[in-house]
Design a protein around this motif. Structure first.
Motif: not given
Length: 291
Positions: A65-78, A87-93
């Protein structure tokens, strides 16, 4: 220089970190949390910060939970220990892609590989990219302390020079971005790449085809904390065709609204000129380069 003397503690989990902070403060100390250390350690080296103790969150990296990037609908949780480079390397919405694009402005790769999103926000530097992005995308910082967890909206987070609403006995556990902005950009000016920005600007546009229907403008380096600029946002809200004429009007409104400081880095007049240039550039970038 070398840091002033301090004691070192490793936290096993969030509750342990909160307990250590509480106990150390009750004993008359001034403990600080350290995660990536990319902001705190330089300040300690120059003795701009002299904590009596450090509580290291490094062992908490084993907690997903402390190192996860999670997309949930209209929210993005880091998670609180997500690094800039993650974050730079992630495939973000698409609505949050500006976060990844903005990371190129954050120091150099070694700094981005160790520094954390939450650490940057709690540090509260008025020009820090994450502080501007938090205001741009309506971030919510979730902090845990002796009384449990609470949520701090970005609009209530920044109190002034390196001062935030996170209490000394609280540990940030996650940062949640709640306002997707598919047409957004951040840009800045520094003397050298990787240096602290003199002024930075972030813009999010609401587009309807070739027209602008609203948006948000955030500036850093013009006040003790990052600020939204209602005067510039009002120009966007009044509508207009995508193009340089509108970008210039927004930039002029932003430059007229701010009262930047004179300091060792530069003059107030130069900061105002930078504001005008950077806001126009950010508008253009947010619109996909369209004039």
């Amino acid at each position: 220089m070398k840091p002033a003397a301090f004691t070192y503690h490793r936290a096993h989990d969030v509750a342990d970190a909160v307990g250590l902070l509480t106990d150390l403060a009750a004993a008359g100390g001034d403990p600080k949390v350290i995660a990536g250390g990319q902001s705190l350690m330089p300040m300690m080296t120059f003795r701009l910060a002299r904590p009596s103790a450090l509580v290291d969150l490094g062992p908490l990296r084993r907690m997903p939970s402390m190192t996860t990037i999670r997309a949930d609908g209209d929210h993005l949780t880091l998670g609180a220990l997500v690094t800039h480079h993650a974050v730079e390397a992630a495939a973000l919405p698409a609505g949050f892609a500006v976060l990844a694009r903005a990371m190129r402005w954050v120091g150099h790769l070694p700094i981005r590989s160790r520094g954390t999103v939450a650490g940057s926000l709690v540090h509260g530097d008025a020009t820090a990219e994450w502080c501007l992005l938090a205001l741009l995308l309506d971030a919510v910082v979730v902090a845990e302390g002796p009384s449990g967890r609470r949520e701090i909206p970005a609009g209530e987070l920044f109190h002034g020079f390196y001062a935030t609403a996170v209490d000394p006995d609280e540990v940030v556990v996650e940062v949640r971005f709640t306002r997707p902005a598919p047409h957004a950009a951040l840009t800045e000016f520094a003397r050298r790449h990787g240096d602290f920005a003199i002024v930075d600007a972030a813009v999010a546009l609401d587009l309807d085809g070739g027209s602008v229907t609203g948006g948000r403008v955030v500036l850093g380096g013009v006040a003790p904390a990052p600020v939204r600029v209602p005067e510039a946002e009002a120009v966007l809200a009044s509508g207009g065709e995508v193009g340089d004429a509108l970008w210039s009007a927004v930039a002029d409104a932003a430059a007229a609204a701010v009262d930047p400081p004179d300091d060792a880095a530069t003059t107030a007049a130069y900061r105002r000129r930078l504001t005008r240039t950077l806001v126009a550039d950010a508008c253009r970038d947010a619109a996909g380069g369209r004039r």
